[in-house]
Scaffold this active site. Structure first.
Site, PDB file in Angstrom:
ATOM      1  N   GLY A 193      13.691  31.942  25.579  1.00 41.18           N
ATOM      2  CA  GLY A 193      12.662  31.819  24.562  1.00 41.18           C
ATOM      3  C   GLY A 193      11.477  31.060  25.120  1.00 41.18           C
ATOM      4  N   LEU A 211       6.222  26.027  24.367  1.00 44.66           N
ATOM      5  CA  LEU A 211       7.039  24.858  24.690  1.00 44.66           C
ATOM      6  C   LEU A 211       7.962  25.150  25.863  1.00 44.66           C
ATOM      7  CD1 LEU A 211       8.214  22.074  24.244  1.00 44.66           C
ATOM      8  CD2 LEU A 211       9.570  22.991  22.354  1.00 44.66           C
ATOM      9  N   GLY A 212       8.622  26.298  25.839  1.00 46.99           N
ATOM     10  CA  GLY A 212       9.518  26.669  26.928  1.00 46.99           C
ATOM     11  C   GLY A 212       8.792  26.763  28.254  1.00 46.99           C
ATOM     12  N   LYS A 237      13.029  30.671  18.322  1.00 47.32           N
ATOM     13  CA  LYS A 237      13.015  30.280  16.917  1.00 47.32           C
ATOM     14  C   LYS A 237      14.453  30.276  16.400  1.00 47.32           C
ATOM     15  CE  LYS A 237       8.573  29.834  15.894  1.00 47.32           C
ATOM     16  NZ  LYS A 237       8.003  28.569  15.390  1.00 47.32           N
ATOM     17  N   LYS A 280      14.905  13.539  13.915  1.00 51.93           N
ATOM     18  CA  LYS A 280      13.830  14.531  14.070  1.00 51.93           C
ATOM     19  C   LYS A 280      13.765  15.430  12.832  1.00 51.93           C
ATOM     20  CE  LYS A 280      10.734  17.114  16.329  1.00 51.93           C
ATOM     21  NZ  LYS A 280      11.092  18.026  17.423  1.00 51.93           N
ATOM     22  N   ASN A 305      10.609  16.565  10.178  1.00 57.44           N
ATOM     23  CA  ASN A 305      10.268  17.941   9.805  1.00 57.44           C
ATOM     24  C   ASN A 305      10.373  18.154   8.292  1.00 57.44           C
ATOM     25  OD1 ASN A 305       9.770  18.803  12.448  1.00 57.44           O
ATOM     26  ND2 ASN A 305      11.913  19.265  12.808  1.00 57.44           N
TER      27      ASN A 305
END
Length: 317
Positions: free
Chosen positions: A7, A11-12, A77, A186, A190
């Site tokens: 993915g 970010l990856g 995702k 975390k 969120n």
């Protein structure tokens, strides 16, 4: 270490580029053929605090072309987790470890069903990335922390080896003896803002100037804290206001949450793995979660309206 980023979006790619520059054999696995082609043709263009450069890194749309790796870092995702790992079995050999750095809770159980719980590690990262164009990202790695650990909280040599490799590459990484607690910390951040911004379509500057919305946020986080406490999870964040404040720390007024960005792109969200996780754990431990249930229902309603609109438009064409 041979690593595959499963993915490899913004970010990856940010994490993958950092590992590749440190000398690790790093692969980016992504379904977007144009993105992969651009990386293979021109390198991954990275814009960060060091300037702009092209990073040489391998990219593919097929796991079969990569083969077994030492570490799979899962960054798809959340709602694509089952499908992604099912299509990436070629990456998993006898000694492969699978590390989820995704948002929310629940992906580790999906991965465990696919590859065996003994292979699965969990973590959270505050590294950032924005996809500017196929093969081009803006990355935020410096000063951004990553936390990883065994699901049972043990301190193992294999997790320490991954942390050492990440730290050696410039990814500030800590091994946690309480990774489930870290994941919940975390999650609280969120829960504080994601669904609210998705429903209202507000940026952070707008959201944080609305006292009524702050009250809803604090109520949602309070429910999540109560659920975690009932489940025996050790939290660092025990005050709803702390999660509300932390969510906006260092971010501009124009910031949009990933949930809002998903809806603006016409995509479904990760609500089931964020507020939805609070609801599921609440049901499991007998803790009422009416605020989170309402937020989930509202986001689901928006997704339904979006889907119906797309279908109507397709029917016209």
């Amino acid at each position: 270490m041979k690593v595959c980023i499963l993915g490899a979006g913004a970010l990856g790619c940010a994490i993958g580029a950092t590992l590749s520059e440190a000398g690790h054999e790093t692969w980016l696995l992504n379904r977007n053929a144009g993105h992969v082609q651009a990386i293979n043709d021109h390198g991954l263009k990275v814009l960060d605090e060091r300037g702009e450069r092209a990073v040489k890194i391998r990219a593919s749309t097929h796991a079969d072309l990569i083969g077994a790796v030492d570490l799979v870092v899962v960054l798809v995702k959340s709602f694509h987790t089952a499908q992604a790992i099912a299509g990436a079995q070629a990456l998993v050999g006898p000694d492969t470890l699978v590390l989820s750095l995704q948002n929310g809770l629940g992906q580790e159980d999906i991965l465990a069903e696919a590859v065996g719980r003994d292979k699965v590690l969990a973590g959270k990262t505050y590294v950032g990335g924005v996809l500017l164009a196929p093969g081009v990202i803006r990355a935020g790695v410096a000063g951004k922390h990553t936390y990883i650990g065994e699901l049972d909280g043990s301190l193992s040599d294999r997790v320490q080896a991954i942390a050492d490799a990440f730290n050696g590459a410039g990814l500030a990484t800590t091994v946690s003896e309480n990774i489930v607690g870290t994941m919940w910390d975390k999650l609280l951040v969120n829960v504080a803002t994601g669904a609210l911004t998705g429903i209202t379509r507000l940026t952070y500057g707008q959201l944080y100037s609305e006292p009524l919305l702050k009250a809803v946020s604090l109520a949602a986080v309070a429910e999540a804290i109560a659920v975690a406490t009932a489940a025996g999870v050790q939290l660092s964040l025990t005050n709803p206001g702390a999660a509300w404040n932390l969510a906006a720390e260092g971010l501009p007024a124009a910031f949009k949450t990933s949930m809002l960005q998903s809806l603006e792109k016409g995509s479904v969200t990760e609500i089931d793995f964020i507020n939805g996780s609070v609801v599921r754990w609440g049901q499991r431990h007998g803790v009422p979660t009416p605020v989170n249930e309402t937020l989930v229902a509202c986001i689901k309603g928006i997704e339904r309206a979006m889907t119906d609109h797309h279908q109507q438009e397709e029917a016209k064409s």
